[in-house]
Enzyme design. Sequence first.
Site, PDB file in Angstrom:
ATOM      1  N   GLU A  84       0.814  -1.209   0.000  1.00 48.05           N
ATOM      2  CA  GLU A  84       0.000   0.000   0.000  1.00 48.05           C
ATOM      3  C   GLU A  84       0.856   1.271   0.000  1.00 48.05           C
ATOM      4  OE1 GLU A  84      -4.282  -0.695   1.798  1.00 48.05           O
ATOM      5  OE2 GLU A  84      -2.760  -0.946   3.358  1.00 48.05           O
ATOM      6  N   HIS A 103       0.000   4.751   8.382  1.00 48.74           N
ATOM      7  CA  HIS A 103      -1.151   3.885   8.088  1.00 48.74           C
ATOM      8  C   HIS A 103      -1.142   2.748   9.100  1.00 48.74           C
ATOM      9  CE1 HIS A 103      -4.239   1.529   6.355  1.00 48.74           C
ATOM     10  NE2 HIS A 103      -3.432   0.597   5.844  1.00 48.74           N
ATOM     11  N   HIS A 105      -3.914  -0.156  11.509  1.00 47.34           N
ATOM     12  CA  HIS A 105      -5.174  -0.906  11.546  1.00 47.34           C
ATOM     13  C   HIS A 105      -5.682  -1.029  12.980  1.00 47.34           C
ATOM     14  CE1 HIS A 105      -4.062  -3.289   7.605  1.00 47.34           C
ATOM     15  NE2 HIS A 105      -4.102  -1.978   7.425  1.00 47.34           N
ATOM     16  N   HIS A 171     -11.043  -0.959   7.499  1.00 48.70           N
ATOM     17  CA  HIS A 171      -9.639  -1.105   7.101  1.00 48.70           C
ATOM     18  C   HIS A 171      -8.684  -0.543   8.142  1.00 48.70           C
ATOM     19  CE1 HIS A 171      -6.518  -0.348   3.606  1.00 48.70           C
ATOM     20  NE2 HIS A 171      -5.960  -0.873   4.682  1.00 48.70           N
TER      21      HIS A 171
END
Length: 246
Positions: A84, A103, A105, A171
């Site tokens: 990603e 990023h 989760h 996500h």
Amino acid sequence: MSDGLDGLRRDVALGCRVMAHRGLVENILGHISLRIDGGRALVRCRGPRERGLRFTVPDDVRVVDMDAGEIADDRAGDYAVPSELPIHTSVLAAHPDVECVVHAHPPDVVVASLAGFALEPIFGAYDIPAAHLAAAGIPVHPRSALIRTAELAGEMVASLGEAPALVLRGHGVVTTGADVADAVLRALQVDTLARIHLRVRAVGSVPGAIPDADLGELPDLGSAFNHETLWRHHLAALEQDGLGLT
């Protein structure tokens, strides 16, 4: 490595460890990028002996050519950029003022997004930066796809707009900052908002935003308190639990 970036690599590695230590990421998922210049960034990559973000070392943090989308330092070896990576390249390209992209989760953020409720400023002095972040509005990206292409990343950037944090439905979260600490602390704020929302709902109540008058009484305590001191706390907690970098 002797390219003068050792300190910044260490910052990224510690940021990854803090995220794992605080439960924002599980196992090998999640990454951080830190801009070096207009075309390059340090990115937490994955090597042949990947052990997860909790055990990130500076050697896992590689120079990446953001236009080419590939590792650009002399020791690429068997390391690979995150699948990603477009999350990072797209945000950094769209926002020249952003230096770091996270990023992660966080499970509570994922659950809250699937439940479909907005992360409102339901508390005040409990976490002032989080309250202000929620009051400004945290957008939600409606797709749960793995963001591996420029097209999907463009949709995500459009959802982010000018906000410093974005929830990816089902996500995770994307946050931005002026440095690693800034972006990671912002991700922790989003996680706090989601966790408190879920706890209130778990006891059968539906929380509402605090009054504007109360929000107006929440001062900015300054970066020395909200940034430097808080970051030292998280680094000290890593050391105490044997997860610091020697």
